[in-house]
Design a protein around this motif. Structure first.
Motif, short mmCIF file in Angstrom:
data_model
loop_
_atom_site.label_atom_id
_atom_site.label_comp_id
_atom_site.label_asym_id
_atom_site.label_seq_id
_atom_site.Cartn_x
_atom_site.Cartn_y
_atom_site.Cartn_z
N HIS A 1 6.90 5.40 3.06
CA HIS A 1 5.87 5.91 2.13
C HIS A 1 6.49 6.72 0.99
O HIS A 1 6.26 7.92 0.87
N ARG A 2 7.29 6.06 0.18
CA ARG A 2 7.94 6.71 -0.96
C ARG A 2 7.41 6.11 -2.26
O ARG A 2 7.00 4.95 -2.32
N GLU A 3 7.43 6.92 -3.32
CA GLU A 3 7.08 6.40 -4.65
C GLU A 3 7.89 7.12 -5.71
O GLU A 3 8.88 7.78 -5.41
N CYS B 1 4.31 10.41 -1.03
CA CYS B 1 3.05 9.91 -1.61
C CYS B 1 1.96 10.96 -1.46
O CYS B 1 1.21 10.95 -0.47
N SER C 1 0.83 -1.22 0.00
CA SER C 1 0.00 0.00 0.00
C SER C 1 0.86 1.26 0.00
O SER C 1 0.53 2.26 0.66
N ASN C 2 1.98 1.20 -0.71
CA ASN C 2 2.92 2.32 -0.87
C ASN C 2 3.76 2.61 0.37
O ASN C 2 4.53 3.57 0.38
N ALA C 3 3.64 1.80 1.41
CA ALA C 3 4.39 2.10 2.64
C ALA C 3 5.86 1.77 2.50
O ALA C 3 6.73 2.45 3.06
#
Ligand code: GAL
Length: 340
Positions: A231-233, A251, A203-205
């Motif tokens: 929480h990086r993308e 995010c 979940s993007n964590a």
């Protein structure tokens, strides 16, 4: 060729600084340049370039740029707990260039599927952040991308292949590597020919870096959880003097936020997060953009090209590009924006 690129880089960079200093971003004239700061950017036919969430493959003296084609009117997906702006998935574009300045449209590298609503590449789905690497063993060009449902619940990594760099690519399907969600992603091919898929998961964590099979067509069980709980993308990876660097964003959907970089001595090693590589005014919004790729500049060991998207969430097709020089200083990346 190398000298040309160097001269282009230096002269065009100076050119942009000279001509655009103090000008508002959106009103700048279109200047043919290696750097971009949100101006309208056209290909050699005079058409606006559609290559969002892009990556570059360098093959036999030619740069191939791959990116998302966003088509038509943006809509807000109803009944979401977050502001989910979407646009029709137009497939993956390809442009080629010998100088990183003039880009020729090579047509659609990976076509969307207009008829089968259950297909990963149907127009109603999400196709994001395509990246391509060349496999020397199989002599195939391998494209990985984030494929998703309209509400981003599907969270898979899709793969396609071609015998030619510009395509057309044949879609092979999608997967959740090791059963894990895969959203924003990039590819990295190391000098030992091993390739890695790096993606926002859980979940993007947490990000995952997963070694690909020898043919690059599937994930292996060799993977590492990195930037755990950070929480990086929007990952963009590169190697400098034997160390590995990963630039990411926070995010916040289509809204920009501060970038950060992480560094490791091995792709599957311990990644440590450092600060924002951007410097100067608007550094805290990554110059109103979000990372997508870092390209090493041939013949310039300390110079890279940082590529990012300046999203326009209300009109995603009109999202712009921010391509800036990234200098390595004492093994730290530094990105400055000439318009500031
Ligand atoms: C961003 C992501 C984009 C797109 C968007 C959707 O954070 O980097 O690639 O997925 O969210 O809101």
């Amino acid at each position: 060729m190398l000298l040309n690129i160097r001269l282009f880089f230096l002269s065009q960079f100076a050119f942009v600084v000279t001509l655009t200093y103090g000008q508002p971003t959106q009103s700048k004239p279109a200047i043919p340049s290696l750097t971009h700061t949100g101006e309208i950017w056209k290909d050699t036919d005079g058409n606006i370039i559609q290559a969002h969430g892009a990556g570059v493959l360098y093959h036999q003296g030619v740069y191939y740029l791959f990116g998302e084609i966003k088509k038509g009117k943006t809509w807000l997906v109803p009944n979401q707990s977050w502001e989910c702006y979407r646009v029709q998935a137009g497939g993956v574009s390809c442009y080629s260039s010998k100088d990183l300045v003039n880009w020729k449209n090579e047509g659609i590298a990976l076509a969307p599927n207009p008829t089968d609503a259950t297909h990963d590449l149907h127009l109603s789905k999400v196709i994001e952040r395509p990246k391509v690497v060349y496999n020397r063993q199989t002599r195939q060009f391998v494209m990985w991308m984030h494929v998703d449902s309209e509400t981003y619940g599907y969270s898979q990594a899709g793969v396609a292949v071609s015998d030619q760099p510009a395509g057309p690519y044949r879609y092979l399907g999608s997967v959740r590597p090791n059963g894990q969600m895969a959203r924003d992603m990039t590819l990295f091919k190391d000098s030992d020919e091993k390739a890695y898929l790096i993606f926002a998961s859980e979940s993007n964590a947490t990000m995952h870096i997963c070694q690909l099979s020898a043919d690059y067509l599937s994930p292996t069980s060799t993977y590492k959880r990195i930037l755990i709980g950070q929480h990086r993308e929007a990952p963009a990876m590169f190697k400098h003097q034997g160390r590995y660097y990963l630039i990411t964003s926070g995010c916040t959907g289509w809204a920009p936020n501060p970038a950060a970089y992480a560094m490791a001595s091995q792709p599957l090693g311990e990644w440590k997060t450092y600060g924002n590589p951007c410097i100067g005014p608007d550094a805290d919004s990554t110059f109103h953009a979000q990372s997508t790729f870092v390209l090493p500049l041939k013949g310039k060991p300390n110079e890279y090209l940082f590529m990012a998207d300046r999203w326009n969430k209300l009109d995603l097709e009109d999202s712009r590009y921010v391509w800036l020089p990234l200098h390595m200083v004492n093994q730290q990346p530094q990105i400055r924006c000439p318009e500031n």
